[in-house]
Structures are given as C-alpha cells and as structure tokens.
Write an enzyme that holds these catalytic residues in place. Structure first.
Site, PDB file in Angstrom:
ATOM      1  N   GLN A 167       0.802  -1.221   0.000  1.00  0.00           N
ATOM      2  CA  GLN A 167       0.000   0.000   0.000  1.00  0.00           C
ATOM      3  C   GLN A 167       0.840   1.278   0.000  1.00  0.00           C
ATOM      4  OE1 GLN A 167      -2.639  -1.974   3.170  1.00  0.00           O
ATOM      5  NE2 GLN A 167      -3.978  -0.460   2.256  1.00  0.00           N
ATOM      6  N   HIS A 225       0.977  -9.352   4.188  1.00  0.00           N
ATOM      7  CA  HIS A 225      -0.213  -8.490   4.259  1.00  0.00           C
ATOM      8  C   HIS A 225      -0.895  -8.561   2.885  1.00  0.00           C
ATOM      9  CE1 HIS A 225      -2.158  -4.863   6.318  1.00  0.00           C
ATOM     10  NE2 HIS A 225      -2.726  -4.891   5.135  1.00  0.00           N
ATOM     11  N   ASN A 280      -1.598 -11.095   8.185  1.00  0.00           N
ATOM     12  CA  ASN A 280      -2.599 -10.051   8.316  1.00  0.00           C
ATOM     13  C   ASN A 280      -3.953 -10.571   7.828  1.00  0.00           C
ATOM     14  OD1 ASN A 280      -3.682  -7.190   8.351  1.00  0.00           O
ATOM     15  ND2 ASN A 280      -3.948  -7.721   6.204  1.00  0.00           N
ATOM     16  N   GLU A 281      -4.969 -10.511   8.651  1.00  0.00           N
ATOM     17  CA  GLU A 281      -6.366 -10.777   8.276  1.00  0.00           C
ATOM     18  C   GLU A 281      -6.506 -11.974   7.327  1.00  0.00           C
ATOM     19  OE1 GLU A 281      -7.953  -7.013   6.838  1.00  0.00           O
ATOM     20  OE2 GLU A 281      -7.826  -6.124   8.818  1.00  0.00           O
TER      21      GLU A 281
END
Ligand SMILES: *[C@@H]1O[C@H](CO)[C@@H](O)[C@H](O)[C@H]1NC(C)=O
Ligand SMILES: *[C@@H]1O[C@H](CO)[C@@H](O)[C@H](O)[C@H]1NC(C)=O
Ligand SMILES: *[C@@H]1O[C@H](CO)[C@@H](O)[C@H](O)[C@H]1NC(C)=O
Length: 628
Positions: free
Chosen positions: A180, A279, A338-339
């Site tokens: 990101q 991620h 992550n998630e």
C-alpha cells in the site's frame, strides 16, 4: 411509541458473563422520557447575575509543538543476531537483479533458473497493465522537519474528559503495509505478487508507485519520529526478499538490506519496529500457470490468497524463518499473517495459515529463543445482535464472531478444535488432531484485531445452517451466513459514517475488547483502527488536514479503551493507528485512512490535525511513553 430520549448503555462487564453462557448479548436499550442527568451540575444558581466588565483582546494565543521521542541510549535485543543464527537455515544464496521495465531488451542468461532472464519472465508472465515508475529511483536522505510543520492545530471544542492513564507497558504506534505504500514494484529485484496485478475493489490496480515509501522511508520515519510516534508497524514484501518465493531459491540482497536499514533507522530515531510477514501480497508462484484464478471470488473468504496451495505452508515457514533470523534481534513484536480469513479460498487455506503460524511461533520461541511477542492479526468488525433480546439474532452474532475469531484462536491460543461455525461453513476443513492442538496451543502471545467499526447482525432469511450447508460463493450472505446492517432497530445509523464501511462506534469497542480478553485470555492489541473521512479527497488541502471526524474517532476509541482497562480489567497490549499516511487502499486512493495527506504528483506529505490530536491524547496520558 414516542421515544423522547433514548439512552444507550453498554454494560460490558455484566453482559460478558452472559455471553460466555451463550444466552444474551451485549447491549441494552433503556427508554428514558425525562431530561438526561448531569450530575456535575448541582451547584449552579437558579438565575444568572448580569454585570458590566471592560473589553480587551486578552486571550493570548499559546502554541504547542509536537516533540520527537528521544534517541535511544541503549538498544534492547530480543534474539541473537543473524550472524549467530544463519546456520539454522540452509545456506542462502543471495543475489541482485536490478530493475524491470516492459521495454527492456531480453536478458541472455536463460540457462540460469534464477538469473535475470528468469526473473524478468516472472514480470512478463504477471503482465502488469499500465505499468509505470515513480519519480524516485534511489533512497532519499532524510531532512529534519522545520518546527513550523509541528505546531499543534486549534483544539476541537468537545473532547475527552476522562482521567485515566495508559499502563506503563501499553504500546502506541502507527501502521502501514508494503503493497500500500512502497511502490518500486519491479525495482531492485522485487518479484511480482498478487497485489501488483489485482485490485480487490475492482477500481484502478495502480499499485506500482503508491507512496514511493521504498525510496522515501527515511523521510517518512523522520516525520513520524518528529511527531513523537513510538511504534512503527510495517509489513515486509515477500517477493522483495524471495522473488522466486519458494524454499531453496535465492534471497534478494537488496531486499534484505532495505529492511535492515529501515529497522535500524526506526531504532536510531527512538522508535520501535513491529513486523507483519504477509499483508495480502502473496507471491504469484502459488497461483500455478493460471492467473485467471486470482480474479476468482474465493470459496470462503473474499479473495483467493493462494494459501490453499500445497506448497504454501512450507514456503511461508521458509520465508518467515529468513525474516526472524535476520531481524528478530531488533524487532519485539511479530505478526505472521494479516487478516488471513479474507484471503482464504477454502478450509485448506486456513489449515496452511494456522500450521505455518504454529511452526514459525515455535521456531521463534524454541529455536532462536526470541523474547519478544508473536501472533497474527485478524479482521472482525464485531457483530452485535440486532435485537439483544432475540435469541436468533444473538446466535447469528455468535456465529459471525466465532467464524472470524475462534477459527484461528481456538487452535492457536486455546489449543481446542475449530468452532462449529467454521466446520459448518468450510466443508473441506482439515481436521485437527490431538497432537496438532497440543503443538498449536499458546502460539499467540496476544490477540490482535483490526476493530474498525461494528456491524449489526441477525439471521439470514434462509437460516444460518441452510446457508452454510449450501456454501454458495455467489450468495450475498456467504460466507458469514448472517444478515448485516449498519443501523439499529430504530433505523438510526450505528454511528457517524465515513467514506466506507467504518462508522464511529466507540461504545461497542469497549464491549468488543471485553469479549476478546474474556474469551481468549491473552493481552489484546488493536493492531489497526482508523477512519476515512467522507469526501476528504474532494476537499481543498487546508480542509483535508482539518479532519475533526477522524480526531473524534481516535480519541473516542482510545477513551473507551482506557475504560476497558480501568473499569473492566481488560489487559490491553496497545493500539496501532491505520494509517500513518493516505495510501493505496487496494484499488482506491479516495478512501483516505491517513494521518497525513500525500500529494499524488509530488509525493509531498502533510500532517493532518488528527495526527496531532491522537499523539497528544496518548502522550498526555502515558507517564512511561518514552520507555514503553
Ligand atoms: C502451487 O504452487 C506451486 C509452487 O509455486 C506451483 O508450482 C503449482 O502450480 C501451484 N499449484 C496450483 C494448483 O496452483
Ligand atoms: C484458470 O482458472 C479459472 C478460474 O479458476 C478457470 O475458469 C479456467 O478454466 C482456468 N484456466 C486454465 C487454462 O486452467
Ligand atoms: C427474532 O428475530 C427474527 C428475525 O431476525 C424473527 O424472525 C423472530 O420472530 C424473532 N424472534 C422473537 C422471539 O422475537
């Protein structure tokens, strides 16, 4: 029914006991038809006294400046250095590949399976559309911030009035993730990953430049240090470390050096790094020769992250060990995934995630004797029942929350089997044996969630069981098999709305923190929270940085966190704000979660008001901030 005044109460401690028994939910509505009580107002006279006074502009303006955390005098170590751990890994071949561009002439070393030609062909296969490069091609040296950038903005009139402090070990910081912010997608040897060619949210997939943090990381860290941020949470790009992803393939020296340098720079500024290993940016190798599969709506979570591939688990462990041996000496907090639910295609995906996590946690604790903390972070916008007195709504909320949370933390924290909600939903789940559970138990030192907001849950029209049994990825109810809405039973929104799914819902956060602590009995970390102000991208720059709703969000969430600590006895590990700057939000630059703006043409960052408000809120209440 005429409701003149509706007071909304959250009875966190009480309701948690009830929840544990599975009989009731978290909120009660109390109908109140008289004026709201103001207990602080008892000594006000009945009538005002009018009088004259002389006028002058006496209100002197005082300015406060943000102050950086001091440079460290000693540096703590959390594991042995790489030089004493390197023998634990098969000998790593390191190399460099340079930069890729679609117009490059063909490389000539095609006999070398990991040469320039092989590396270029990874990018040719990925075939990124509209590939472009940014304005930087080398690391920018940091410059100190002028004090004029560090003047605190005017305060909001209304603000927190609490008296609680943060415990001495409470960690506070800001977060971001590689894909990101980094840009430099095909630079200095990085291989292609899922997010280089795919936008979960379908808009422009331009992830090649983003914030150019790969070159601007020193200046970004300098800015965070100047604001007085203590913890910096970032993710490592797997394909920057291992462009060919798999065990036995060469390590990219430029990637290893980059994150070494980043970590050292963070520490030199008096800050502390935390690292997420993956991620969402899965290397493309796990998608076979068929990249069409990447666009597929996943069978379980929403996107196909490739975790179900039979080679993924070992490859993740190999990659994670490379990170731990190189960086664990200086990094006290580790997140493996992550998630993961969001990018799980099926039950095998979840199996790979928990097994890889367990093996990496054992490597960290038992083999390299790491003294920091390791866990993984989950997404769950806490599900609360539409009507807490309706047992089917409560059952739906419990189904929703256990599917998100217990699927991972039953085995990884409690050492018990998957919850029924998961077994019902993922028909191909891989059963866990008794020895699996013994091995996986207690492999998370904390439970970390990204509790951005809440969602109001009730049973779906056809019932939970029928929905879970059919497992139809095209059903709007699958995979959670509940009805979700963002308004309460009276039709009011659950809170002030952002640009996206986030609403300001602080009272429910406290309930959620109670739920997590009492269910899993490990310190709770808020690993991401943040608020994309509605329409921020459309505003003038000066108005973008005066982001009162974001300040309200952060301060109210942290006020409720303090209440959870002091009034409910919840052990909180800390909170990490998402995100330290506006960034590429998976296909979107208009959902702005940042504490700073980023000019997309010049890469210039500017602090938003909420950044000052957030850091002040924590530092004013944290006597041990600098040594936390
Ligand atoms: C799984 O990953 C391996 C290793 O990258 C790859 O060779 C294989 O084709 C993948 N299989 C599938 C079904 O995607
Ligand atoms: C590639 O994957 C897609 C989606 O799973 C599938 O529809 C398609 O048939 C696959 N193509 C090949 C050549 O295997
Ligand atoms: C509970 O709510 C469901 C809808 O979610 C409704 O169909 C049902 O009648 C309600 N039960 C009671 C006892 O009110």
């Amino acid at each position: 029914m005429a409701v003149q005044s509706l007071q909304f109460l959250s009875l966190a401690g009480l309701t948690l006991q009830l929840l544990a028994q599975g009989v009731d939910a978290q909120q009660v509505y109390i109908l109140a038809n008289s004026a709201a009580a103001r207990p602080q107002c008892s000594s006000i006279p009945a009538t005002p006294t009018y009088r004259f006074s002389s006028f002058s502009f006496t209100q002197t303006e005082t300015y406060r400046y943000a102050t950086s955390v001091p440079a460290p005098t000693t540096t703590k170590k959390y594991a042995p250095a790489y030089s004493s751990l390197s023998a634990l890994l098969p000998s790593l071949e390191t190399t460099t590949w340079g930069n890729w561009h679609p117009n490059d002439p063909a490389a000539t070393d095609s006999a070398n399976p990991y040469g320039r030609a092989a590396w270029s062909s990874l990018w040719q296969f990925a075939n990124p559309t509209g590939f472009r490069t940014g304005i930087y091609s080398t690391t920018v040296a940091p410059t100190p911030l002028p004090s004029s950038e560090l003047v605190l903005p005017p305060k909001d009139y209304f603000g927190p009035k609490d008296c609680y402090n943060f415990p001495s070990d409470f960690i506070f910081g800001v977060a971001g993730s590689a894909s990101q912010i980094e840009g430099a997608a095909a630079m200095e040897g990085k291989g292609p990953n899922l997010l280089d060619i795919f936008s979960p949210f379908g808009k422009r997939s331009d992830n090649y430049v983003t914030n150019e943090n790969y070159y601007l990381y020193k200046q970004d860290i300098e800015r965070l240090a100047s604001m007085g941020v203590k913890y910096y949470s970032f993710s490592v790009s797997w394909t920057r470390i291992l462009p060919f992803a798999l065990p036995g393939t060469p390590v990219n020296k430029a990637g290893i050096d980059h994150y070494n340098d980043l970590i050292n720079f963070v520490i030199s500024k008096g800050m502390i790094p935390t690292v997420t290993m993956i991620h969402f940016d899965t290397p493309l190798q796990f998608f076979a020769g068929n990249l069409t599969a990447r666009y597929k709506r996943a069978g379980l979570g929403f996107f196909n992250g490739g975790y179900q591939n039979a080679t993924f688990e070992d490859a993740m462990v190999n990659y994670g060990k490379i990170l731990l041996t190189h960086y664990a000496d200086r990094v006290p907090v580790w997140f493996t995934f992550n998630e993961p639910f969001l990018f799980s295609d099926n039950g095998h995906s979840v199996n790979s995630v928990i097994k890889a996590h367990g093996r990496l946690a054992h490597f960290y604790k038992d083999t390299i004797k790491g003294t920091g903390k390791i866990g993984l972070k989950l997404h769950d916008n806490f599900g609360i029942p539409l009507n807490p007195a309706n047992s089917s709504d409560v059952a739906a909320a419990n189904h929703f929350n256990t599917l998100h949370l217990n699927t991972f933390w039953n085995p990884l924290v409690l050492g018990i089997d998957y919850p029924d909600s998961f077994k019902k939903t993922a028909h191909d789940y891989v059963p866990l044996t008794k020895s699996d559970l013994e091995y996986l138990k207690n492999t998370c030192d904390f439970v970390a969630v990204d509790p951005y907001t809440i969602t109001v849950v009730s049973a779906p029209p056809q019932g939970i069981d029928d929905c879970a049994k059919k497992s139809d990825p095209n059903s709007p109810y699958y995979p959670y098999c509940v009805t979700q809405q963002e308004y309460n039973k009276f039709g009011w929104n659950i809170g002030y709305r952002s640009q996206s799914y986030v609403y300001i819902t602080p009272e429910y956060l406290r309930t959620y923190l109670n739920y997590l602590w009492n269910t899993f009995r490990k310190p709770v970390l808020i690993s991401e929270f943040g608020f994309p102000v509605f329409g921020e991208a459309l505003k003038e720059p000066r108005d973008q940085v005066f982001d009162t709703p974001r300040s309200l969000y952060y301060q109210s969430f942290l006020s409720e966190t303090l209440k959870a600590i002091w009034e409910d006895g919840v052990h909180m590990m800390g909170a990490l704000a998402w995100s330290f700057a506006d960034n590429w939000e998976f296909g979107d630059y208009d959902q702005r979660f940042g504490l700073q703006t980023v000019d997309r043409d010049t890469q210039k960052r500017s602090f938003k008001k909420s950044f000052f408000d957030l850091v002040s809120f924590v530092r004013d209440r944290h006597p041990n901030y600098e040594s936390s």
